[in-house]
Enzyme design. Sequence first.
Site, mmCIF file in Angstrom:
data_model
loop_
_atom_site.group_PDB
_atom_site.id
_atom_site.type_symbol
_atom_site.label_atom_id
_atom_site.label_comp_id
_atom_site.label_asym_id
_atom_site.label_seq_id
_atom_site.Cartn_x
_atom_site.Cartn_y
_atom_site.Cartn_z
ATOM 1 N N VAL A 1 16.353 91.581 -47.462
ATOM 2 C CA VAL A 1 15.217 92.491 -47.425
ATOM 3 C C VAL A 1 13.893 91.777 -47.140
ATOM 4 O O VAL A 1 12.864 92.427 -47.007
ATOM 5 C CB VAL A 1 15.111 93.319 -48.725
ATOM 6 C CG1 VAL A 1 16.308 94.226 -48.875
ATOM 7 C CG2 VAL A 1 14.917 92.431 -49.941
ATOM 8 N N TYR B 1 24.755 95.572 -45.783
ATOM 9 C CA TYR B 1 24.704 96.657 -46.760
ATOM 10 C C TYR B 1 25.618 97.797 -46.300
ATOM 11 O O TYR B 1 26.719 97.556 -45.821
ATOM 12 C CB TYR B 1 23.262 97.102 -46.986
ATOM 13 C CG TYR B 1 22.345 95.952 -47.318
ATOM 14 C CD1 TYR B 1 22.633 95.083 -48.369
ATOM 15 C CD2 TYR B 1 21.201 95.686 -46.564
ATOM 16 C CE1 TYR B 1 21.803 94.018 -48.678
ATOM 17 C CE2 TYR B 1 20.367 94.618 -46.854
ATOM 18 C CZ TYR B 1 20.670 93.788 -47.914
ATOM 19 O OH TYR B 1 19.861 92.730 -48.216
ATOM 20 N N TYR C 1 19.968 83.572 -60.071
ATOM 21 C CA TYR C 1 20.046 84.532 -58.974
ATOM 22 C C TYR C 1 18.661 84.821 -58.398
ATOM 23 O O TYR C 1 18.468 84.820 -57.169
ATOM 24 C CB TYR C 1 20.708 85.821 -59.460
ATOM 25 C CG TYR C 1 20.781 86.896 -58.415
ATOM 26 C CD1 TYR C 1 21.694 86.813 -57.366
ATOM 27 C CD2 TYR C 1 19.937 88.006 -58.474
ATOM 28 C CE1 TYR C 1 21.766 87.818 -56.405
ATOM 29 C CE2 TYR C 1 19.998 89.006 -57.516
ATOM 30 C CZ TYR C 1 20.913 88.903 -56.487
ATOM 31 O OH TYR C 1 20.975 89.893 -55.530
#
Length: 303
Positions: free
Chosen positions: A257, A239, A188
């Site tokens: 981000v 989000y 990840y």
Amino acid sequence: MDYQAVLAEVWDAVRPVLGQGRVATYIPALAAVDPRRFGMALATVEGDVYGIGDWREPFSIQSISKVFTLALALSRDGDALWRRVGKEPSGNPFNSLVQLEYEQGIPRNPFINAGALVITDRLQRLTGDSRGTLRDFLRAESGNPLVDFDPVIAASEAEHGHRNRALAHFMASYGNMESAVPEVLEHYFWQCSLAMSCADLAKACGFLARHGQRADGSRLLTRSQAKQVNAVMLTCGTYDAAGEFAYRVGLPGKSGVGGGIIAVIPNRCGLCVWSPGLDARGNSVAGVEALDRFTTLTGLSIF
């Protein structure tokens, strides 16, 4: 339509907001990026590419990677995937632990961190190399064999990934992790560290504009599966600001981000915009403004 002229007009329109917002500081390797950087690219389904600003500058794609891991896992696993992760907006921050407890370890959607960890876990079981499978796919779809991980970003992610570790272990306690948690986390973190340009990403998300068909003409997803991915992008991709994004932009999108946002116009093109200054919800201030201006100028949205 003269896409190059439209992009130039968008760039002029967003100049006043460049530098607004704050760069992501909880990942120290992202904190040094100039928040005034800006690039935008558009790749048509026919293969034409247009761009402005820093559109060929690689940046950390971060959560944008979640779109591609979802598509890769869905192409192999089909509807069985949705038994382990939901399809609903979260209404909470992307790294929230709260919902996992009262929903017994089933993440609300694939684009919050908990959901992305489940997808990575499944892709790892299906392929044996989640991060390598993702990188190879993105190299092929973008046409850029140099797409690669940023080891500095990956190390920074790992060093400061305490919340992600908590999410993964919590889901493992409910039996919603198939692989060892450290293995899933490693893949990840590396996936999020991939560096790509706006041009790369606009081309890479083109398969969603082509209803699941890859750049080489082969099919990754069925039309129904491509619709599913686009739908979840629209409702969950930015989000806990997905409603505002749908209201302003009117396109399936996914932010990260690192300051990037991809968006899809079915039958027409893939888009990517990058500017590192983020709003309070983790979305690029100038990026959202640019996509808002683009759909307003062109009249192109899914509505």
